[in-house]
Design an enzyme around this catalytic site. Sequence first.
Site, short mmCIF file in Angstrom:
data_model
loop_
_atom_site.label_atom_id
_atom_site.label_comp_id
_atom_site.label_asym_id
_atom_site.label_seq_id
_atom_site.Cartn_x
_atom_site.Cartn_y
_atom_site.Cartn_z
N CYS A 17 14.64 -13.80 -8.59
CA CYS A 17 13.48 -14.19 -9.82
C CYS A 17 12.81 -12.93 -9.82
O CYS A 17 12.63 -12.02 -9.23
CB CYS A 17 12.96 -15.59 -9.47
N CYS A 93 15.45 -17.73 -12.29
CA CYS A 93 14.38 -17.90 -13.50
C CYS A 93 15.11 -17.35 -14.72
O CYS A 93 15.80 -16.44 -14.32
CB CYS A 93 12.97 -17.24 -12.91
N CYS A 101 19.72 -5.65 -14.36
CA CYS A 101 19.97 -5.74 -12.92
C CYS A 101 20.46 -4.49 -12.20
O CYS A 101 21.10 -3.69 -13.07
CB CYS A 101 20.92 -6.86 -12.33
#
Length: 169
Positions: A17, A93, A101
């Site tokens: 998250c 989230c 990422c």
Amino acid sequence: MLRALSALKPYNVLFLCTGNSARSILAEAYLNSRGRGRFRAYSAGSHPTGKVNPLALELLANKRIDTGGFRSKNWDEFARPGAPEIDFIFTVCDNAAGEACPVWPGKPITAHWGAADPAALTGGDDEKRTAFQRAFADLSARINLLLALPLEKLDRHALKSRLDGIGRA
């Protein structure tokens, strides 16, 4: 097929998250307490707050889940050489799900399991505790579905589909 399950090497799961202070911590703690050696859970954030939310720790302690050793950490720790090889990554989230990422070694299977952020709630302590309970209930229900999957019998595509379905549940 996913790699064979081994008593010596549990599946590694990373919960992501943004702040790594509440939802990802709750998921990590719950999976580690219920994974029965089949799973080893970790958590991290794209922009960690630097501390674990005290209400997350309170909720876990009330559920008799070990709260030792938790810290808010950056997801880059899990993309570095020497980091645990991650088998599954779950974003919990919406912000983290939409962010770029790192490149994860080993090509883990990913899915989005969004839950409302209890740490973002303003109001009284009772309202905040209720929000933490709700997030924990959502995440623990999804983790229970993960624990019930016959991982050894599913190919990568089928497993990805099941994990995505759990996120929509």
